[in-house]
Design an enzyme around this catalytic site. Sequence first.
Site, PDB file in Angstrom:
ATOM      1  N   ASP A  88     -30.018 -48.010 -27.580  1.00  0.00           N
ATOM      2  CA  ASP A  88     -29.833 -46.580 -27.284  1.00  0.00           C
ATOM      3  C   ASP A  88     -30.533 -46.064 -26.017  1.00  0.00           C
ATOM      4  O   ASP A  88     -31.148 -44.982 -26.056  1.00  0.00           O
ATOM      5  CB  ASP A  88     -30.282 -45.731 -28.485  1.00  0.00           C
ATOM      6  CG  ASP A  88     -29.461 -45.993 -29.742  1.00  0.00           C
ATOM      7  OD1 ASP A  88     -28.535 -46.812 -29.696  1.00  0.00           O
ATOM      8  OD2 ASP A  88     -29.765 -45.371 -30.778  1.00  0.00           O
ATOM      9  N   LYS A 142     -22.556 -46.892 -32.849  1.00  0.00           N
ATOM     10  CA  LYS A 142     -22.969 -46.585 -34.223  1.00  0.00           C
ATOM     11  C   LYS A 142     -23.109 -45.083 -34.384  1.00  0.00           C
ATOM     12  O   LYS A 142     -23.297 -44.358 -33.410  1.00  0.00           O
ATOM     13  CB  LYS A 142     -24.281 -47.298 -34.551  1.00  0.00           C
ATOM     14  CG  LYS A 142     -25.405 -46.890 -33.628  1.00  0.00           C
ATOM     15  CD  LYS A 142     -26.639 -47.731 -33.852  1.00  0.00           C
ATOM     16  CE  LYS A 142     -27.756 -47.275 -32.941  1.00  0.00           C
ATOM     17  NZ  LYS A 142     -28.175 -45.878 -33.156  1.00  0.00           N
ATOM     18  N   CYS A 171     -34.390 -45.873 -34.277  1.00  0.00           N
ATOM     19  CA  CYS A 171     -33.350 -46.908 -34.168  1.00  0.00           C
ATOM     20  C   CYS A 171     -33.908 -48.305 -33.917  1.00  0.00           C
ATOM     21  O   CYS A 171     -33.364 -49.281 -34.426  1.00  0.00           O
ATOM     22  CB  CYS A 171     -32.318 -46.501 -33.132  1.00  0.00           C
ATOM     23  SG  CYS A 171     -31.356 -45.075 -33.717  1.00  0.00           S
TER      24      CYS A 171
HETATM   25  C1  VGL Z   1     -31.983 -42.052 -32.733  1.00  0.00           C
HETATM   26  C2  VGL Z   1     -32.389 -40.141 -33.906  1.00  0.00           C
HETATM   27  C3  VGL Z   1     -31.036 -39.883 -33.998  1.00  0.00           C
HETATM   28  C4  VGL Z   1     -32.539 -43.243 -32.024  1.00  0.00           C
HETATM   29  C5  VGL Z   1     -30.628 -41.828 -32.812  1.00  0.00           C
HETATM   30  O1  VGL Z   1     -31.851 -43.829 -31.159  1.00  0.00           O
HETATM   31  O2  VGL Z   1     -33.702 -43.621 -32.336  1.00  0.00           O
HETATM   32  N1  VGL Z   1     -32.847 -41.216 -33.278  1.00  0.00           N
HETATM   33  N2  VGL Z   1     -30.157 -40.731 -33.449  1.00  0.00           N
END
Ligand code: VGL
Length: 205
Positions: free
Chosen positions: A16, A114, A159
Amino acid sequence: MHSASPRENRVLLVVDVQNDFCPEGALAVPGGHELPAIINKLSRRFAHVVLTQDWHPEDHLSFASSHPGEKPFSAIELPYGPQILWPDHCVQDTRGAEFHPDLRLEHCELIIRKGYLREIDSYSAFFENDRTTPTGLAGYLRERGLNRLFLVGLATDFCVAYSALDARRLGFEVTVIESACRGIDLEGSLEAAWKQMEEAGVVRA
Ligand code: VGL
Ligand code: ZN
Protein backbone atom coordinates in the site's frame (compact mmCIF):
# COMPACT_ATOMS: atom_id res chain seq x y z
CA MET A 1 19.16 -7.29 -9.91
CA HIS A 2 21.74 -9.90 -8.99
CA SER A 3 19.58 -12.77 -7.78
CA ALA A 4 17.50 -13.77 -10.76
CA SER A 5 18.14 -17.48 -10.35
CA PRO A 6 15.03 -19.50 -11.17
CA ARG A 7 15.36 -21.07 -7.72
CA GLU A 8 15.24 -17.72 -5.93
CA ASN A 9 12.49 -18.14 -3.34
CA ARG A 10 12.49 -14.68 -1.77
CA VAL A 11 9.83 -12.12 -2.60
CA LEU A 12 9.54 -8.47 -1.61
CA LEU A 13 5.91 -7.66 -0.74
CA VAL A 14 5.35 -3.90 -0.93
CA VAL A 15 2.17 -2.98 0.95
CA ASP A 16 0.00 0.00 0.00
CA VAL A 17 2.59 2.66 -0.91
CA GLN A 18 -0.19 4.85 -2.26
CA ASN A 19 -0.78 8.61 -2.31
CA ASP A 20 -3.56 8.55 0.27
CA PHE A 21 -1.22 7.04 2.88
CA CYS A 22 1.39 9.75 2.35
CA PRO A 23 1.40 13.29 3.79
CA GLU A 24 -1.35 15.31 2.04
CA GLY A 25 -3.25 12.09 1.42
CA ALA A 26 -6.65 11.31 2.93
CA LEU A 27 -5.25 8.87 5.50
CA ALA A 28 -1.74 10.20 5.86
CA VAL A 29 0.80 8.02 7.62
CA PRO A 30 3.66 10.07 9.11
CA GLY A 31 6.78 9.60 6.98
CA GLY A 32 4.97 7.63 4.28
CA HIS A 33 6.60 9.74 1.58
CA GLU A 34 10.04 8.59 2.74
CA LEU A 35 9.40 5.03 1.63
CA PRO A 36 9.60 5.16 -2.19
CA ALA A 37 13.34 5.97 -2.20
CA ILE A 38 14.06 3.36 0.48
CA ILE A 39 11.99 0.64 -1.20
CA ASN A 40 13.30 1.38 -4.71
CA LYS A 41 16.80 0.76 -3.47
CA LEU A 42 15.89 -2.36 -1.50
CA SER A 43 14.01 -3.83 -4.46
CA ARG A 44 17.21 -4.22 -6.46
CA ARG A 45 18.15 -7.08 -4.17
CA PHE A 46 14.98 -9.01 -5.04
CA ALA A 47 14.26 -10.97 -8.20
CA HIS A 48 10.58 -11.07 -7.26
CA VAL A 49 8.45 -8.11 -6.22
CA VAL A 50 4.70 -8.07 -5.49
CA LEU A 51 2.69 -4.94 -4.69
CA THR A 52 -0.61 -4.53 -2.88
CA GLN A 53 -3.04 -1.72 -3.60
CA ASP A 54 -5.86 -0.70 -1.26
CA TRP A 55 -8.77 -0.29 -3.69
CA HIS A 56 -12.16 0.69 -2.24
CA PRO A 57 -15.53 1.49 -3.84
CA GLU A 58 -16.60 5.02 -2.89
CA ASP A 59 -19.28 3.80 -0.45
CA HIS A 60 -17.06 1.28 1.32
CA LEU A 61 -18.27 0.20 4.77
CA SER A 62 -14.88 0.98 6.34
CA PHE A 63 -15.46 4.67 5.64
CA ALA A 64 -16.92 6.76 8.46
CA SER A 65 -18.88 8.60 5.76
CA SER A 66 -20.88 5.40 5.15
CA HIS A 67 -22.20 5.52 8.74
CA PRO A 68 -24.11 8.73 9.46
CA GLY A 69 -23.15 10.17 12.85
CA GLU A 70 -19.86 8.26 13.10
CA LYS A 71 -16.48 9.96 13.05
CA PRO A 72 -13.22 8.75 11.48
CA PHE A 73 -11.03 6.64 13.81
CA SER A 74 -13.98 5.45 15.90
CA ALA A 75 -14.72 1.73 16.06
CA ILE A 76 -17.93 -0.09 15.20
CA GLU A 77 -19.07 -3.67 15.07
CA LEU A 78 -19.64 -5.21 11.62
CA PRO A 79 -20.88 -8.78 11.00
CA TYR A 80 -17.29 -10.06 10.81
CA GLY A 81 -16.09 -8.25 13.95
CA PRO A 82 -14.82 -4.85 15.10
CA GLN A 83 -13.93 -2.34 12.39
CA ILE A 84 -12.15 1.00 12.71
CA LEU A 85 -13.84 3.67 10.61
CA TRP A 86 -11.44 5.54 8.35
CA PRO A 87 -11.61 8.75 6.38
CA ASP A 88 -12.52 8.02 2.73
CA HIS A 89 -9.29 6.78 1.15
CA CYS A 90 -7.93 4.84 -1.82
CA VAL A 91 -11.16 5.12 -3.77
CA GLN A 92 -10.89 3.13 -7.01
CA ASP A 93 -9.49 5.12 -9.92
CA THR A 94 -8.67 8.24 -7.93
CA ARG A 95 -5.27 9.88 -7.52
CA GLY A 96 -5.23 8.89 -3.86
CA ALA A 97 -5.37 5.23 -4.83
CA GLU A 98 -2.44 5.49 -7.24
CA PHE A 99 0.98 4.31 -6.16
CA HIS A 100 3.29 7.07 -4.99
CA PRO A 101 4.77 8.56 -8.18
CA ASP A 102 8.35 8.07 -6.95
CA LEU A 103 7.95 4.32 -6.58
CA ARG A 104 10.02 2.70 -9.35
CA LEU A 105 9.41 -1.01 -9.26
CA GLU A 106 9.30 -1.88 -12.91
CA HIS A 107 10.19 -5.51 -12.23
CA CYS A 108 7.09 -5.95 -10.03
CA GLU A 109 5.37 -9.15 -11.20
CA LEU A 110 1.95 -8.91 -9.54
CA ILE A 111 -0.30 -6.20 -8.14
CA ILE A 112 -2.89 -7.53 -5.74
CA ARG A 113 -5.85 -5.26 -5.05
CA LYS A 114 -7.82 -5.54 -1.85
CA GLY A 115 -10.76 -3.92 -0.09
CA TYR A 116 -12.87 -3.85 -3.26
CA LEU A 117 -15.90 -5.59 -1.67
CA ARG A 118 -18.18 -2.89 -0.21
CA GLU A 119 -19.27 -4.94 2.79
CA ILE A 120 -15.88 -5.98 4.11
CA ASP A 121 -12.49 -4.40 4.72
CA SER A 122 -9.23 -6.09 3.84
CA TYR A 123 -6.07 -5.06 5.66
CA SER A 124 -4.20 -8.23 4.88
CA ALA A 125 -2.78 -9.08 1.47
CA PHE A 126 -4.00 -12.65 2.06
CA PHE A 127 -7.51 -12.47 3.57
CA GLU A 128 -10.41 -10.07 3.91
CA ASN A 129 -11.02 -8.89 7.47
CA ASP A 130 -13.28 -11.90 8.15
CA ARG A 131 -9.90 -13.68 8.05
CA THR A 132 -11.32 -16.47 5.91
CA THR A 133 -12.07 -15.04 2.44
CA PRO A 134 -8.79 -15.41 0.52
CA THR A 135 -7.38 -12.89 -1.96
CA GLY A 136 -5.55 -15.60 -3.92
CA LEU A 137 -2.06 -14.39 -3.01
CA ALA A 138 -1.13 -17.50 -1.01
CA GLY A 139 -1.91 -19.74 -3.96
CA TYR A 140 0.10 -17.53 -6.29
CA LEU A 141 3.16 -17.54 -4.03
CA ARG A 142 2.98 -21.27 -3.35
CA GLU A 143 2.55 -22.17 -6.97
CA ARG A 144 5.67 -20.16 -7.77
CA GLY A 145 7.68 -21.50 -4.83
CA LEU A 146 8.09 -18.05 -3.29
CA ASN A 147 8.08 -19.00 0.38
CA ARG A 148 10.35 -16.38 1.97
CA LEU A 149 8.50 -13.09 2.31
CA PHE A 150 10.05 -9.69 3.06
CA LEU A 151 7.41 -7.08 3.90
CA VAL A 152 7.69 -3.31 3.62
CA GLY A 153 5.23 -0.43 3.28
CA LEU A 154 2.20 1.12 4.93
CA ALA A 155 0.96 0.95 7.51
CA THR A 156 3.13 -1.11 9.86
CA ASP A 157 0.37 -1.61 12.42
CA PHE A 158 -2.47 -2.35 9.97
CA CYS A 159 -1.91 -3.74 6.50
CA VAL A 160 1.73 -4.75 7.02
CA ALA A 161 1.05 -6.45 10.37
CA TYR A 162 -2.12 -8.22 9.23
CA SER A 163 -0.30 -9.47 6.13
CA ALA A 164 2.69 -10.66 8.15
CA LEU A 165 0.50 -12.49 10.68
CA ASP A 166 -1.56 -14.19 7.99
CA ALA A 167 1.59 -15.17 6.11
CA ARG A 168 2.95 -16.84 9.24
CA ARG A 169 -0.37 -18.61 9.79
CA LEU A 170 -0.12 -19.90 6.21
CA GLY A 171 3.37 -21.26 6.82
CA PHE A 172 5.53 -18.69 5.04
CA GLU A 173 8.84 -17.46 6.43
CA VAL A 174 8.31 -13.74 7.14
CA THR A 175 10.62 -10.81 7.74
CA VAL A 176 9.32 -7.25 8.23
CA ILE A 177 11.94 -4.64 7.36
CA GLU A 178 11.21 -1.94 9.94
CA SER A 179 13.18 0.85 8.28
CA ALA A 180 11.02 0.48 5.17
CA CYS A 181 7.66 0.69 7.00
CA ARG A 182 5.75 3.52 8.69
CA GLY A 183 2.90 3.20 11.21
CA ILE A 184 -0.39 4.94 12.00
CA ASP A 185 -0.24 4.19 15.76
CA LEU A 186 -3.81 4.52 17.07
CA GLU A 187 -3.87 4.04 20.85
CA GLY A 188 -0.75 1.93 21.05
CA SER A 189 -1.49 -0.11 17.93
CA LEU A 190 2.10 0.05 16.70
CA GLU A 191 3.65 -1.52 19.77
CA ALA A 192 0.84 -4.09 19.97
CA ALA A 193 1.39 -5.03 16.32
CA TRP A 194 5.13 -5.62 16.83
CA LYS A 195 4.43 -7.73 19.91
CA GLN A 196 1.94 -9.89 18.01
CA MET A 197 4.26 -10.23 15.04
CA GLU A 198 7.21 -11.23 17.19
CA GLU A 199 5.09 -13.79 19.05
CA ALA A 200 4.01 -15.24 15.69
CA GLY A 201 7.62 -15.75 14.61
CA VAL A 202 7.91 -12.77 12.28
CA VAL A 203 11.54 -11.63 12.01
CA ARG A 204 11.93 -7.90 12.75
CA ALA A 205 14.83 -6.72 10.65
C1 VGL B 1 -4.72 0.61 5.67
C2 VGL B 1 -6.33 1.46 7.05
C3 VGL B 1 -7.28 1.34 6.05
C4 VGL B 1 -3.29 0.23 5.48
C5 VGL B 1 -5.65 0.47 4.66
O1 VGL B 1 -2.81 0.17 4.33
O2 VGL B 1 -2.61 -0.02 6.51
N1 VGL B 1 -5.07 1.10 6.85
N2 VGL B 1 -6.93 0.84 4.85
ZN1 ZN C 1 -8.34 0.89 3.29
